[in-house]
Design an enzyme around this catalytic site. Structure first.
Site, mmCIF file in Angstrom:
data_model
loop_
_atom_site.group_PDB
_atom_site.id
_atom_site.type_symbol
_atom_site.label_atom_id
_atom_site.label_comp_id
_atom_site.label_asym_id
_atom_site.label_seq_id
_atom_site.Cartn_x
_atom_site.Cartn_y
_atom_site.Cartn_z
ATOM 1 N N HIS A 159 95.190 38.507 98.491
ATOM 2 C CA HIS A 159 94.758 39.903 98.274
ATOM 3 C C HIS A 159 93.882 39.995 97.012
ATOM 4 O O HIS A 159 92.981 40.821 96.940
ATOM 5 C CB HIS A 159 96.012 40.770 98.131
ATOM 6 N N ASP A 170 101.716 42.266 99.943
ATOM 7 C CA ASP A 170 100.446 41.735 99.452
ATOM 8 C C ASP A 170 100.575 40.222 99.443
ATOM 9 O O ASP A 170 101.432 39.679 98.726
ATOM 10 C CB ASP A 170 100.178 42.167 98.001
HETATM 11 ZN ZN LIG Z 1 98.943 46.093 98.900
#
Ligand SMILES: [Zn+2]
Length: 269
Positions: free
Chosen positions: A96, A92
């Site tokens: 994100h 991530d």
């Molecule tokens: Zn993720």
């Protein structure tokens, strides 16, 4: 020129220094030049990518691959593929969650390397699938191994990888579709940010526990510019301290994250 010696020795020395931060219970430190000789083991912490991996609930289309050329027809073999950014072992990027922050291609590459702090909570997770990592457990880790060094990549070893790729057992949803798997507590994440870690990782679907409705750890950690690693594969051979992690994500321009190849370097005893 002997590349293996000239280019690898300085980084090998760096890895040694990083591991020296773990003064107590010192494990042998992994050296890059030990890879060729077998003194340093490389453990692959990424799952192979296919449509058989466990998706987040609601993600219907996850991965597709098709053959574009074959040796028989074209003289060479190629495929094309399509996949979600957050599927399987992935990173991530900060963007994100908080808009306008760092995309996966813009994360400084030195952040992909760091001493591995592995917090083994398999017993706790066995007893309670909603277990959240506590500050107390991190303090125990520090009394066992020394203070978590700045630049560490902190990984939660819950044992959940043993359920992979069984969708039902890995998500562990109840009658109301709520998932139940362990994760970081907000207080533990705050403690780790104060230690100036480079990344957090877990062997489950999410850094936040499965029953979290609003992902407070995602908000805090990504908001602080720290990346996350999710769906790491089996961590059983990675010790609580002394290993070194390399987390190399796809360099996808503008990406919110993406598939990541994660390696743990572990010195053989
Ligand atoms: Zn993720």
């Amino acid at each position: 020129m002997d590349l293996s010696v000239r280019t690898f020795l300085p980084l090998g020395a760096f890895l040694g220094l990083a591991a020296a931060a773990f003064a107590q219970n010192a494990m042998p430190s992994p050296n890059l030049d030990g890879i060729a000789s077998g003194k340093t083991r490389v453990i692959d912490l990424s799952y192979p990518i296919s449509d058989k991996m466990v998706p987040w609930p609601g993600d219907a289309r996850v991965f597709e691959a098709s053959i574009n050329a074959t040796v028989e027809k074209n003289g060479y073999f190629t495929r094309s593929f399509w996949m979600l950014e957050h599927y399987g072992t992935h990173m991530d990027a900060p963007v994100h969650f908080p808009p306008g922050t760092t995309t996966v291609d813009k994360i400084a590459p030195e952040k992909f390397f760091g001493p591995a702090v592995v917090v083994d909570v398999r017993k706790e997770a066995d007893r309670d699938p909603d277990y959240q990592l506590t500050v107390k457990r991190l303090e125990t880790w520090e009394s066992d191994h020394g203070q978590i060094p700045a630049g560490a990549i902190v990984v939660l070893k819950t044992g959940w990888a043993s359920r992979w790729p069984d969708v039902v057992r890995y998500r562990n949803q109840d009658a109301n579709q709520k998932m139940h798997f362990p994760g970081f507590s907000l207080d533990a994440a705050k403690f780790l940010l104060a230690r100036q870690v480079r990344g957090l990782g877990c062997d489950t679907l999410s850094i936040d526990p499965g029953n979290s409705p609003d992902f407070p750890v995602h908000h805090l950690v990504l908001g602080a510019g720290i990346y996350q690693l999710e769906n790491l594969s089996d961590l059983k051979n990675v010790p609580e301290s002394g290993a070194f992690l390399i987390a190399a994500p796809i360099k996808l321009e503008g990406g919110s994250g993406g598939p990541v190849r994660v390696f743990a370097l572990v010195a053989e005893k």
